[in-house]
Design a protein around this motif. Structure first.
Motif, short mmCIF file in Angstrom:
data_model
loop_
_atom_site.label_atom_id
_atom_site.label_comp_id
_atom_site.label_asym_id
_atom_site.label_seq_id
_atom_site.Cartn_x
_atom_site.Cartn_y
_atom_site.Cartn_z
N ARG A 109 2.33 4.04 1.46
CA ARG A 109 2.52 4.66 2.76
C ARG A 109 3.99 4.98 2.91
O ARG A 109 4.85 4.12 2.73
CB ARG A 109 2.08 3.69 3.85
N PHE A 151 1.84 -3.04 3.90
CA PHE A 151 0.61 -3.18 4.67
C PHE A 151 0.47 -2.06 5.72
O PHE A 151 0.31 -2.30 6.92
CB PHE A 151 0.55 -4.55 5.36
N GLY A 152 0.54 -0.84 5.26
CA GLY A 152 0.35 0.30 6.15
C GLY A 152 1.44 0.44 7.18
O GLY A 152 1.21 0.98 8.26
N GLY A 153 2.63 -0.05 6.88
CA GLY A 153 3.74 0.08 7.81
C GLY A 153 3.78 -1.01 8.86
O GLY A 153 4.61 -0.96 9.77
N LEU A 154 2.93 -2.03 8.74
CA LEU A 154 2.95 -3.11 9.72
C LEU A 154 4.09 -4.09 9.48
O LEU A 154 4.54 -4.76 10.41
CB LEU A 154 1.63 -3.90 9.67
N ASP A 181 8.64 -1.49 3.19
CA ASP A 181 7.54 -1.40 4.16
C ASP A 181 6.24 -1.74 3.44
O ASP A 181 5.99 -1.27 2.33
CB ASP A 181 7.44 0.02 4.73
N THR A 198 0.84 -1.19 0.00
CA THR A 198 0.00 0.00 0.00
C THR A 198 0.88 1.24 0.00
O THR A 198 2.03 1.21 0.39
CB THR A 198 -0.88 0.02 1.25
#
Lengths: 400, 80
Positions: free
Chosen positions: A40, A149-152, A147, A38
């Protein structure tokens, strides 16, 4: 001269189809994840400088010196980092006492690196040079992190190439090469709002002169003129070593403001060294202080060509009596305290934050197949050697 | 023969990954950015003192027969 620690060169050795395929798979995986990640923005590491003094003392060896690290962002997408590190060694270790003479020497290492950030992808390149009187090491590093998945999730692939030159102080004609390659893949994952974990896998291959040119093995010799019943001859190691290591680490934010971390690593290599390493860490902040306590445990089997006492001269194709290749168990206790003397509300000019940290690690190593020959006991009845060492660090950190 | 197996394995892996990741663009982070204040606390930094960490790794590599597998995979908490 005697046993010397290998330079910290971060790499290791051979190529081979399996490793190439692993890298190829990893790059393919990364490309796919980049395509699906994504949008981000990631961030570059913070600008900071650290000035550290380190001291290792134990087992007749004293090693101390500085380490200075400076990191600075250049523009919006690039961060550069430099590190200067020195080991000043004074050694009268068990190896030195039994087979050679005490020595002093200095190792100087410097590193340069650059991070380039583009979207969620960070590319890192680095070079490290280590020099001492009889050992030079050049290491080239490359890694890419993504990075997702939204930074996860952060996925990192890394590669390092080491080019070492081994010499011998008392023989100017002696010169041997050692090539190292290291492949790594790492995953950092936010699991909950209180828990973050990492999983790392590394495979490394060394190819070339892996001996320490000063170390000797002991063999049974009833006719030795000293009357000890044994003699010494030079070590002879295999010319290749391939290792695999997998490590997992998790840090948890406790219900009050403190953190606990657990870590485990399994290591195996083609010399038949298998090891388990585990640690637990507790971090507790209080006002402007942060206190850390850690316990680390390490247990390993010995190399297949290791022996404390060989039955005769040239008894096996390969032979070594390097105590680090013996079966051993080590324990480390750490206490560390950090004081933040400067925070962002009271910054000094361009300095935003500052802290001073002191730590001590007590290291205990029990060798299960390495005799203490200084005990002057009868051959075969010498007590096993054990090492107690302390590692002190004092460092100042500044953020700007 | 080995090359063929590797090639087949590679193709299958790519297909499997493409299938499993085809919906990744829609994955909702289950820990929202505003829920990451604890992860952003300095005590949760996986490598808060890099100069000290690399020094201690050097000490262990010199005293033990093992290496690797301990690196933080970079990144951090992705709080920004």
């Amino acid at each position: 001269m005697a046993a010397k620690a290998r330079p910290v060169a971060a790499a290791a050795a051979t190529s081979g189809r399996g490793l190439t395929m692993m890298l190829r798979y990893g790059l393919g995986l990364l490309a796919l994840l980049m395509a699906f990640s994504t949008a981000r923005a990631s961030v570059l590491p913070e600008d900071r400088a650290d000035v550290l003094y380190h001291l290792y003392t134990g087992g007749g060896v004293d090693i101390d010196g500085p380490s200075i690290l400076v990191r600075k962002q250049v523009g919006k997408s690039v961060s550069v980092v430099g590190n200067y590190y020195v080991d000043m060694v004074s050694s009268a270790s068990i190896d030195v006492i039994t087979t050679a003479s005490p020595y002093t020497e200095e190792r100087t290492q410097w590193s340069l690196g650059m991070d380039y950030l583009r979207g969620n992808t960070t590319l890192r390149v680095g070079y490290t040079s280590s020099e001492e009187s009889d050992y030079d090491a050049d290491t080239y590093n490359f890694s890419v992190s993504q990075d997702m998945f939204g930074g996860l999730t952060t996925l990192t692939l890394s590669y390092a190439l080491g080019d070492d030159l081994v010499r011998k102080a008392d023989d100017p004609t002696f010169q041997r090469d050692l090539d190292k390659q290291n492949y790594g893949i790492g995953l950092t994952q936010i699991l909950t709002k209180n828990l973050i974990a990492t999983l790392n896998f590394e495979t490394g291959t060394d190819e070339g002169y892996l001996n320490n040119p000063y170390r000797s093995v002991r063999y049974f010799n009833p006719s030795d003129t000293s009357g000890r019943g044994y003699s010494f001859e030079g070590e002879l190691y295999p010319n290749t070593r391939t290792s695999n290591a997998v490590g997992v680490r998790a840090r948890y934010f406790l219900p009050y403001r403190a953190a606990i971390e657990g870590e485990y690593r399994f290591f195996t290599d083609t010399w038949d060294i298998d090891s388990h390493t585990a640690s637990i860490t507790y971090i507790h902040p209080w006002r402007d202080y942060t206190f850390t306590g850690k316990f680390r445990y390490h247990d390993q089997t010995g190399a297949h060509f290791y022996s404390d006492l060989f039955p005769s001269a040239q008894a096996t194709n390969f032979r070594g009596r390097d105590k680090e290749l013996s079966e051993l168990t080590s324990y480390t206790f750490r206490l560390k305290a950090s004081y933040a003397f400067l925070n962002e509300s009271q910054s000094w000019g361009f300095l935003k934050k500052g802290s001073v940290t002191a730590s001590v690690d007590w290291l205990f190593v029990d060798y299960h197949e390495f005799s203490d020959l200084t005990a002057n006991a009868l051959i075969g009845e010498e007590p096993l050697y054990s090492l107690d060492a302390a590692v002190f660090q004092l460092f100042f950190s500044f953020w700007y | 023969m080995e090359k063929r197996f590797l090639a087949i394995g590679w193709v299958l892996s790519v297909l499997l990954l493409m299938g499993s990741l085809s919906g990744c663009g829609n994955i909702e982070p289950w820990v929202k950015p505003y829920e990451r204040d604890r992860l952003a606390d300095p005590i949760m930094a996986l490598d808060g003192d890099p100069v000290s960490t690399s020094y201690l790794q050097h000490v262990y590599e010199a005293r033990e027969g093992a290496r690797g597998g301990e690196g933080a995979a970079g990144g951090g908490c992705g709080c920004n």
